[in-house]
Design a protein around this motif. Structure first.
Motif, short mmCIF file in Angstrom:
data_model
loop_
_atom_site.label_atom_id
_atom_site.label_comp_id
_atom_site.label_asym_id
_atom_site.label_seq_id
_atom_site.Cartn_x
_atom_site.Cartn_y
_atom_site.Cartn_z
N ALA A 1 4.16 5.80 5.33
CA ALA A 1 4.24 5.91 6.79
C ALA A 1 5.50 5.21 7.30
O ALA A 1 6.21 5.73 8.18
N ILE A 2 5.79 4.04 6.75
CA ILE A 2 6.99 3.30 7.14
C ILE A 2 8.25 4.04 6.70
O ILE A 2 9.25 4.12 7.44
N ARG A 3 8.22 4.60 5.50
CA ARG A 3 9.37 5.35 5.00
C ARG A 3 9.71 6.52 5.91
O ARG A 3 10.88 6.78 6.22
N ASP A 4 8.67 7.22 6.38
CA ASP A 4 8.90 8.38 7.24
C ASP A 4 9.43 7.98 8.62
O ASP A 4 10.32 8.63 9.17
N VAL A 5 8.88 6.91 9.20
CA VAL A 5 9.36 6.49 10.51
C VAL A 5 10.76 5.89 10.39
O VAL A 5 11.57 5.98 11.32
N TYR A 6 11.07 5.31 9.22
CA TYR A 6 12.42 4.80 8.99
C TYR A 6 13.44 5.95 8.97
O TYR A 6 14.56 5.81 9.46
N SER B 1 0.85 -1.19 0.00
CA SER B 1 0.00 0.00 0.00
C SER B 1 0.88 1.24 0.00
O SER B 1 1.81 1.36 0.81
N ILE B 2 0.61 2.18 -0.88
CA ILE B 2 1.43 3.38 -0.95
C ILE B 2 1.33 4.19 0.34
O ILE B 2 2.31 4.79 0.80
N HIS B 3 0.15 4.18 0.98
CA HIS B 3 -0.03 4.96 2.20
C HIS B 3 0.70 4.33 3.39
O HIS B 3 1.31 5.03 4.19
N VAL B 4 0.65 3.01 3.49
CA VAL B 4 1.38 2.32 4.56
C VAL B 4 2.88 2.45 4.31
O VAL B 4 3.67 2.70 5.23
N SER B 5 3.29 2.29 3.05
CA SER B 5 4.71 2.40 2.71
C SER B 5 5.25 3.79 3.02
O SER B 5 6.37 3.93 3.52
N CYS C 1 1.07 3.44 16.97
CA CYS C 1 0.11 3.96 16.00
C CYS C 1 -0.84 4.87 16.78
O CYS C 1 -1.61 4.39 17.62
N THR C 2 -0.80 6.16 16.51
CA THR C 2 -1.58 7.13 17.27
C THR C 2 -2.87 7.55 16.57
O THR C 2 -3.66 8.31 17.12
N GLY C 3 -3.07 7.07 15.35
CA GLY C 3 -4.26 7.46 14.60
C GLY C 3 -4.03 7.24 13.12
O GLY C 3 -3.21 6.41 12.73
N ALA C 4 -4.75 7.99 12.29
CA ALA C 4 -4.60 7.85 10.84
C ALA C 4 -5.05 9.13 10.16
O ALA C 4 -5.88 9.88 10.68
N ASP C 5 -4.47 9.39 8.99
CA ASP C 5 -4.87 10.53 8.17
C ASP C 5 -5.64 10.02 6.96
O ASP C 5 -5.21 9.07 6.30
N ALA C 6 -6.78 10.65 6.68
CA ALA C 6 -7.55 10.29 5.49
C ALA C 6 -6.84 10.83 4.26
O ALA C 6 -6.46 12.00 4.21
N ARG D 1 -3.76 6.63 5.94
CA ARG D 1 -2.33 6.47 6.22
C ARG D 1 -2.15 6.44 7.73
O ARG D 1 -2.51 7.39 8.42
N PRO D 2 -1.62 5.34 8.27
CA PRO D 2 -1.46 5.26 9.72
C PRO D 2 -0.43 6.26 10.23
O PRO D 2 0.59 6.51 9.57
N LYS D 3 -0.69 6.84 11.39
CA LYS D 3 0.27 7.73 12.04
C LYS D 3 1.17 6.88 12.93
O LYS D 3 0.71 6.35 13.94
N LEU D 4 2.41 6.73 12.54
CA LEU D 4 3.36 5.91 13.28
C LEU D 4 4.42 6.81 13.92
O LEU D 4 5.06 7.60 13.22
N GLU D 5 4.59 6.67 15.21
CA GLU D 5 5.56 7.49 15.93
C GLU D 5 6.60 6.62 16.62
O GLU D 5 6.24 5.63 17.27
N LEU D 6 7.86 6.98 16.46
CA LEU D 6 8.94 6.30 17.19
C LEU D 6 9.01 6.98 18.55
O LEU D 6 9.44 8.12 18.66
N THR D 7 8.58 6.26 19.58
CA THR D 7 8.45 6.88 20.91
C THR D 7 9.66 6.69 21.80
O THR D 7 9.94 7.53 22.66
N LYS D 8 10.39 5.58 21.64
CA LYS D 8 11.58 5.34 22.46
C LYS D 8 12.31 4.11 21.93
O LYS D 8 11.89 3.49 20.95
N TRP D 9 13.42 3.77 22.59
CA TRP D 9 14.23 2.61 22.23
C TRP D 9 14.35 1.69 23.44
O TRP D 9 14.49 2.17 24.57
N VAL D 10 14.31 0.37 23.22
CA VAL D 10 14.45 -0.59 24.31
C VAL D 10 15.39 -1.71 23.89
O VAL D 10 15.67 -1.90 22.70
N ASP D 11 15.88 -2.46 24.86
CA ASP D 11 16.73 -3.61 24.57
C ASP D 11 15.92 -4.65 23.79
O ASP D 11 14.72 -4.82 24.01
N ARG D 12 16.59 -5.35 22.89
CA ARG D 12 15.92 -6.37 22.08
C ARG D 12 15.55 -7.57 22.95
O ARG D 12 16.42 -8.15 23.62
#
Length: 211
Positions: free
Chosen positions: A110-115, A104-108, A136-141, A151-162
């Protein structure tokens, strides 16, 4: 480096986002899709792969993976779209480690931006060896020629150990990667899926509260 997005006999549970309905799903134990709430999860962006994906009703997905993020494989044929494959982890929402793949172009997007955010923060000393937590905090029409999609709103909120049960490994098999073989490019192998494993108690309190 920007992502170039806009099988095999692997058997993995999965999570997917439906851009037409703004809903998240995992594979139900009895087959079919099970809707879940907007998730918070670990996303293994260090091992994300891009390529050509084709999803057809009633058929197993097909894909041909790029040899590298900056090297695009030739299109295998009609119906294939640019997309990504990445592993995600959430005992709370997914039941453990699952595959996330979409063309999906919209999902892609969103992933591209969070990447891009991931790439900017990954080199920091405090983040080395860790995995990003995505919410995922929401979505944009998004209105296009196909009507309204999301398009899902994806936010990188923090980092944790694997976590120990979230391997640091590629999301794809080498047999799925294009190596310049025209025959392989013309007929990618289908990808099979199975239900996610039962949720396990997380070893650290943060996993119980966040994902």
């Amino acid at each position: 480096m920007a992502l170039n997005i806009g099988a095999s006999g692997i058997i993995r549970p999965y999570v997917k986002y439906n851009a037409k309905s703004d809903k998240w799903f995992i594979r139900a134990e009895g087959g079919g899709d099970l809707e879940i709430a907007r998730p918070t999860f670990l996303l293994d962006l260090a091992n994300i792969r891009t390529g050509w994906l084709r999803f057809q009703e009633g058929q197993a997905p097909e894909r041909l993976i790029d040899p590298a993020l900056d090297k695009v494989a030739p299109t295998p044929g009609e119906g294939f779209k640019r997309g990504f494959v990445v592993m995600a982890f959430s005992p709370k929402f997914f039941g453990g480690a699952v595959e996330m793949a979409s063309a999906s172009i919209h999902v892609s997007n969103a992933i591209r931006d969070v990447y891009a955010v991931f790439e900017e923060q990954a080199g920091r000393t405090e983040n080395r060896g860790k995995v990003p937590v995505i919410t995922c905090t929401g979505a944009d029409a998004m209105k296009d020629k196909y009507g309204t999609n999301y398009r899902p709103k994806l936010e990188l909120t923090k980092w944790v150990d694997r976590p120990a049960d979230f391997p640091d490994a590629s999301a794809v098999e080498e047999s799925e990667v294009w190596k310049g073989n025209a025959a392989a490019a013309s007929k990618p192998a289908p990808v099979a899926h199975v239900p996610p494993p039962a949720a396990k108690p997380a070893p650290q309190p943060i996993y119980e509260t966040d994902f």
